[in-house]
Design an enzyme around this catalytic site. Structure first.
Site, PDB file in Angstrom:
ATOM      1  N   SER A 234     -67.863  30.670  -5.169  1.00 46.53           N
ATOM      2  CA  SER A 234     -66.811  29.993  -5.925  1.00 46.53           C
ATOM      3  C   SER A 234     -66.000  28.970  -5.137  1.00 46.53           C
ATOM      4  O   SER A 234     -65.224  28.215  -5.721  1.00 46.53           O
ATOM      5  CB  SER A 234     -65.858  31.021  -6.542  1.00 46.53           C
ATOM      6  OG  SER A 234     -65.172  31.748  -5.539  1.00 46.53           O
ATOM      7  N   LYS A 279     -56.882  33.768  -9.815  1.00 42.15           N
ATOM      8  CA  LYS A 279     -56.815  32.731  -8.785  1.00 42.15           C
ATOM      9  C   LYS A 279     -55.636  31.787  -9.019  1.00 42.15           C
ATOM     10  O   LYS A 279     -55.050  31.263  -8.057  1.00 42.15           O
ATOM     11  CB  LYS A 279     -58.133  31.974  -8.718  1.00 42.15           C
ATOM     12  CG  LYS A 279     -59.272  32.836  -8.190  1.00 42.15           C
ATOM     13  CD  LYS A 279     -60.571  32.085  -8.026  1.00 42.15           C
ATOM     14  CE  LYS A 279     -61.629  32.995  -7.404  1.00 42.15           C
ATOM     15  NZ  LYS A 279     -62.901  32.293  -7.154  1.00 42.15           N
TER      16      LYS A 279
END
Length: 340
Positions: A234, A279
């Site tokens: 990611s 996040k």
């Protein structure tokens, strides 16, 4: 007497509570991790330094016990996942970690390729062999090869891709033997395996491994990326931006602290990831001012849309920027005014 019984009951309760924390449920729990500055991690030889920073964002994950399970049910930024959604069938935690670290290596390779090409710098890749991602139980490789092994030769032949390896083995028949040379923990090893038919496809023979190409980039100037034990793909977009910034003159951060997430394909496409809302929380806590989120070509349930939901919920001042590819991010950065 009563006092002694009370303390005995209290001690038993404490022991039971402590023991229950080590009893794991068939779930994994995730929560916001951290936003980590990339300049100390990425080093391009002779590269420029930045006034601002690019940051990768992470999600913390672990096995769920009774307490973390109940807490995740209550906390909107903690999520529960059944084991089979995280690990492959028969995969141990250690094997899962190996797979995640390999995905990080692939992510770094794609990021390096895209960044060097965008910066107009030469880059090529050296093929090292076949990387073993997993081993099928009951097949010839089981008990011989391990996840993370690197097959460098078959019958003294070297290949230029894993496809060539698959084609070579697939052209043989059940009962044929092949000699493998492979590397494990930097030590060279050999094995002779007898090919076998796959249960789910009797017309197909093999040794029973899932695999990928194992390669390393060759470029000038040199770059090193010390991602330590951070796994998964990611961080691809943010690695790309950091490497590109060090390769080129000037500072594309313009003095801002910029976080983000998204996989990076070799053609520069930014792909979606898991845990986007967690996040956003991690980046906000770390003081990021801008956050790049995968837009997925405007899909209604895109990472960007989920990021915006979390951003509004926590009332962050971060600017959430949708990106479909690395050019979108670079174009946005180009239009930024210098940080005051």
């Amino acid at each position: 007497m009563r006092r002694r019984a009370y303390w005995r009951s209290f001690l038993i309760a404490v022991i039971l509570l402590a023991a229950s924390s080590f009893y794991y449920l068939p779930y994994y729990v995730t929560k916001p991790g951290m936003a980590k500055e990339l300049e100390p991690i990425v080093d391009v030889e002779g590269g420029d330094k930045a006034e601002g920073s690019f940051m990768l964002t992470t999600v913390r994950m672990g096995r769920a016990n009774i307490y973390s399970y109940l807490l995740a049910k209550w906390n909107k930024y903690m999520e529960l996942y059944p084991e089979d959604m995280i690990r492959n069938e028969g995969e141990t935690d250690q094997q899962y970690n190996v797979r995640q670290l390999h995905m990080m290596d692939d992510s770094k390779n794609s990021a390096i390729k895209v960044a060097y090409e965008k910066a107009g710098r030469p880059i090529s890749f050296q093929y090292l062999g076949v990387y073993v991602l997993g081993v099928v139980e009951g097949m010839p490789a089981s008990g011989v090869l391990q996840q993370g092994d690197e097959i460098v030769q078959v019958d003294n032949l070297e290949f230029k891709s894993s496809k060539e390896f698959i084609d070579y083995v697939g052209a043989k028949k059940a009962g044929d033997k092949i000699r493998l040379k492979y590397v494990r923990d930097e030590k060279k090893k050999q094995a002779v395996l007898t090919l076998k038919q796959f249960k789910d496809d009797p017309y197909k023979v093999g040794i029973g491994i899932s695999l990928e190409d194992y390669k390393k980039p060759k470029m000038k100037p040199a770059v090193s990326v010390n991602s330590e034990q951070i796994g998964g793909p990611s961080a691809g977009l943010m690695f790309t931006l950091e490497i590109y910034n060090q390769l080129t003159a000037g500072d594309i951060t313009k003095g801002y602290d910029i976080a983000g997430t998204g996989t990076m394909s070799e053609d520069g496409t930014v792909g979606p990831i898991g845990g986007i809302q967690q996040k956003i929380v991690a980046a906000d806590r770390s003081g990021a001012e801008i956050f790049f989120a995968p837009n997925e070509n405007g899909k209604k349930s895109s990472n960007y849309q989920d990021a915006m939901i979390a951003a509004r919920d926590i009332e962050t001042k971060m600017k959430i920027v949708p990106v479909d590819n690395v050019d979108d991010a670079l174009e946005y950065l180009k239009g930024l005014k210098e940080h005051e």
